[in-house]
Design an enzyme around this catalytic site. Sequence first.
Site, PDB file in Angstrom:
ATOM      1  N   GLY A  49       0.259  -1.506   0.178  1.00 51.44           N
ATOM      2  CA  GLY A  49      -0.486  -0.677  -0.457  1.00 51.44           C
ATOM      3  C   GLY A  49       1.196   1.176   0.313  1.00 51.44           C
ATOM      4  O   GLY A  49       0.425   2.795   0.590  1.00 51.44           O
TER       5      GLY A  49
ATOM      6  N   GLU B 102       4.466  -6.665   2.036  1.00 51.39           N
ATOM      7  CA  GLU B 102       3.896  -6.506   0.409  1.00 51.39           C
ATOM      8  C   GLU B 102       4.189  -5.443  -0.571  1.00 51.39           C
ATOM      9  O   GLU B 102       3.355  -5.084  -1.029  1.00 51.39           O
ATOM     10  CB  GLU B 102       3.226  -7.505   0.548  1.00 51.39           C
TER      11      GLU B 102
ATOM     12  N   ARG C 289       2.336  -1.549  -5.965  1.00 55.48           N
ATOM     13  CA  ARG C 289       2.585  -0.136  -7.003  1.00 55.48           C
ATOM     14  C   ARG C 289       4.212   0.061  -6.768  1.00 55.48           C
ATOM     15  O   ARG C 289       4.665   0.667  -7.623  1.00 55.48           O
ATOM     16  CB  ARG C 289       1.502   0.396  -6.849  1.00 55.48           C
TER      17      ARG C 289
ATOM     18  N   ARG D 160      -7.751   2.696 -14.296  1.00 58.11           N
ATOM     19  CA  ARG D 160      -7.461   4.269 -13.036  1.00 58.11           C
ATOM     20  C   ARG D 160      -7.961   5.201 -12.597  1.00 58.11           C
ATOM     21  O   ARG D 160      -8.492   5.368 -11.905  1.00 58.11           O
ATOM     22  CB  ARG D 160      -5.502   3.676 -13.098  1.00 58.11           C
TER      23      ARG D 160
ATOM     24  N   TYR E  63     -11.058   5.235 -10.021  1.00 62.50           N
ATOM     25  CA  TYR E  63     -10.317   5.841  -9.012  1.00 62.50           C
ATOM     26  C   TYR E  63     -10.435   7.007  -8.837  1.00 62.50           C
ATOM     27  O   TYR E  63      -9.739   7.937  -8.056  1.00 62.50           O
ATOM     28  CB  TYR E  63      -9.257   5.116  -7.738  1.00 62.50           C
TER      29      TYR E  63
ATOM     30  N   CYS F 285     -15.894   3.578 -26.116  1.00 56.73           N
ATOM     31  CA  CYS F 285     -17.384   4.443 -26.476  1.00 56.73           C
ATOM     32  C   CYS F 285     -17.919   4.880 -25.151  1.00 56.73           C
ATOM     33  O   CYS F 285     -18.497   4.142 -24.406  1.00 56.73           O
ATOM     34  CB  CYS F 285     -18.524   3.620 -27.402  1.00 56.73           C
ATOM     35  N   GLU F 286     -17.493   5.273 -24.550  1.00 59.21           N
ATOM     36  CA  GLU F 286     -17.563   5.935 -22.691  1.00 59.21           C
ATOM     37  C   GLU F 286     -17.140   7.094 -22.862  1.00 59.21           C
ATOM     38  O   GLU F 286     -16.400   7.820 -23.264  1.00 59.21           O
ATOM     39  CB  GLU F 286     -17.024   4.526 -22.013  1.00 59.21           C
TER      40      GLU F 286
ATOM     41  N   TYR G 272      -1.086  -1.856 -12.251  1.00 54.29           N
ATOM     42  CA  TYR G 272      -2.368  -1.961 -12.180  1.00 54.29           C
ATOM     43  C   TYR G 272      -2.537  -1.371 -13.366  1.00 54.29           C
ATOM     44  O   TYR G 272      -4.523  -0.863 -13.296  1.00 54.29           O
ATOM     45  CB  TYR G 272      -3.380  -1.555 -11.001  1.00 54.29           C
TER      46      TYR G 272
HETATM   47  N1  LLP Z   1      -0.950  -6.951   0.277  1.00 54.69           N
HETATM   48  C1  LLP Z   1      -2.715  -6.812  -0.162  1.00 54.69           C
HETATM   49  C2  LLP Z   1      -2.346  -8.051   0.874  1.00 54.69           C
HETATM   50  C3  LLP Z   1      -2.962  -6.249  -0.961  1.00 54.69           C
HETATM   51  O1  LLP Z   1      -4.063  -6.654  -1.094  1.00 54.69           O
HETATM   52  C4  LLP Z   1      -2.365  -5.478  -1.790  1.00 54.69           C
HETATM   53  C5  LLP Z   1      -3.202  -4.773  -2.599  1.00 54.69           C
HETATM   54  C6  LLP Z   1      -1.234  -5.520  -1.575  1.00 54.69           C
HETATM   55  C7  LLP Z   1      -0.198  -6.223  -0.876  1.00 54.69           C
HETATM   56  C8  LLP Z   1      -0.010  -4.762  -2.869  1.00 54.69           C
HETATM   57  O2  LLP Z   1      -0.439  -3.174  -2.852  1.00 54.69           O
HETATM   58  P1  LLP Z   1       0.620  -1.800  -3.367  1.00 54.69           P
HETATM   59  O3  LLP Z   1       1.835  -1.888  -2.445  1.00 54.69           O
HETATM   60  O4  LLP Z   1       0.801  -2.179  -4.410  1.00 54.69           O
HETATM   61  O5  LLP Z   1      -0.460  -0.828  -2.775  1.00 54.69           O
HETATM   62  N2  LLP Z   1      -6.369  -1.996  -7.799  1.00 54.69           N
HETATM   63  C9  LLP Z   1      -6.645  -0.127  -7.132  1.00 54.69           C
HETATM   64  C10 LLP Z   1      -4.953  -1.002  -6.043  1.00 54.69           C
HETATM   65  C11 LLP Z   1      -5.932  -2.594  -5.215  1.00 54.69           C
HETATM   66  C12 LLP Z   1      -4.703  -3.631  -4.249  1.00 54.69           C
HETATM   67  C13 LLP Z   1      -4.887  -4.432  -4.178  1.00 54.69           C
HETATM   68  N3  LLP Z   1      -3.882  -5.169  -2.818  1.00 54.69           N
HETATM   69  C14 LLP Z   1      -5.052   0.412  -7.687  1.00 54.69           C
HETATM   70  O6  LLP Z   1      -5.069   0.591  -9.151  1.00 54.69           O
HETATM   71  O7  LLP Z   1      -5.211   1.460  -6.795  1.00 54.69           O
END
Ligand code: LLP
Length: 463
Positions: free
Chosen positions: A278, A320, A323, A360, A364, A391-392, A421
């Site tokens: 995150g 983890e 991004r 995205r 979002y 088409c949106e 993503y």
């Molecule tokens: N660990 C778990 C359990 C997760 O659910 C996620 C993301 C991550 C790690 C990795 O998060 P990151 O470091 O990549 O933010 N599609 C959305 C993001 C959804 C993330 C879901 N889980 C976007 O495009 O912003």
Amino acid sequence: MSRSAHPAGPRHADVLPEGHYSAPAADLNALDEKVWSRTVTRDADGALTVGGITVARLAEGFGTPAYFLDESDFRARCRAWADAFGPDADVFYAGKAFLSRAVVRWLTEEGLNLDVCSGGELTTALDAGMPAERIAFHGNNKTVAEIERAVAAGVGRIVLDSFQEIVRVAHIAQRHGVRQRVQIRVTVGVEAHTHEFIATAHEDQKFGIALADGQAAEAVRRALSLDGLDLIGVHSHIGSQIFDMAGFEVSARRVVQLLAEIRDEHGVELPEIDLGGGLGIAYTSDDDPREPHEIAKALSDIVTRECEAAKLRTPRISVEPGRAIVGPTAFTLYEVGTIKPLEGLRTYVSVDGGMSDNIRTALYDAEYSVALVSRTSDAEPMLVRVVGKHCESGDIVVKDAFLPADLAPGDLIAVPATGAYCRSMASNYNHALRPPVVAVRDGEARVIVRRETEEDLLRLDVG
Ligand code: LLP
């Protein structure tokens, strides 16, 4: 294609319509290193180059739209995360951000572990040679077949997300004659958003098992009672694109409290905690992400402090990031197709991709930057909205940005920080063909995920 002049949209800050944008950069040709991958620069002719190759050559060789991934930057970020956390912690790259076999090989070589959240990601990881013990398997509704495969492969950990799953994994492990290493994903009552966090009494979302009402403690009781499970720790993931460490602080504190309760009730000190991913990245110059070493220090300080207070041995920490590793390493290259100045509003610049390669913005309200990359320009800034060909009307790639007013059809523009993503959430909406991912490194470019073809579409459509 011609570069003929055309009427430009609003140009000056005093005539800007409502929206969220910073003032135009003093120099639209400048590339802010916060949002571009590390080997990106402009050559003597003003064309953007990555890994030593100009966008004109890339567009010629691979077409547009396409994602170009800076391999040495990706590897450097993996190393930065691994070094920052050191040998007493584990970094799991979150494959949902973007996964391919090449990426798995890079991760394996750079010493990272991998978080997968589906059978497809698991297959990709194993196929490309990621050792199973370095894989964590996530998901709120893993199928029995997926759990079977994960256990049979010997994944290093399965992160349990429900009471049903505790029993399912235990049964499957027993059938395979193993004790499966597991963590329990808890919801700590912290919901983190971009720049803030909101502490909630209890979670209203699908992931994890709530701490607040004693559910997590009950899940621990059950997991400890089942022979097929080796409960190694507790997992928490609080959200995405987070800059403020306060949410992690609350989360770590609550997870450590749970470890202390487990010790008091069961006489067991669980050896690990996972604080999830995150961590935010810069999509625009307004974003100020932290460096991995600052994040590692902040997290380890919080956990150490809380453990000292609770008189617990400090557990091994894992994180983890998805991004934060892949996001900044890629940009999407588009060709400008049509340009529509709307008097008093803005200029709509249509590109040859859109919401099918970057959902995205629509999903979002995400903010992105954009630059003219096939050349430089001294023209004055023009307020634009970069839109796709779908088409949106919500098919927006970059909602508000400035590009030079002499922008013309045929110009190449690029949207940075699309490594995470974008390809992984790409779709075939309007039967669009999902773009390729091209890895660029030291003057060489190679396709790691090829462009979809119309044949691919027809192959799935079995009539
Ligand atoms: N660990 C778990 C359990 C997760 O659910 C996620 C993301 C991550 C790690 C990795 O998060 P990151 O470091 O990549 O933010 N599609 C959305 C993001 C959804 C993330 C879901 N889980 C976007 O495009 O912003």
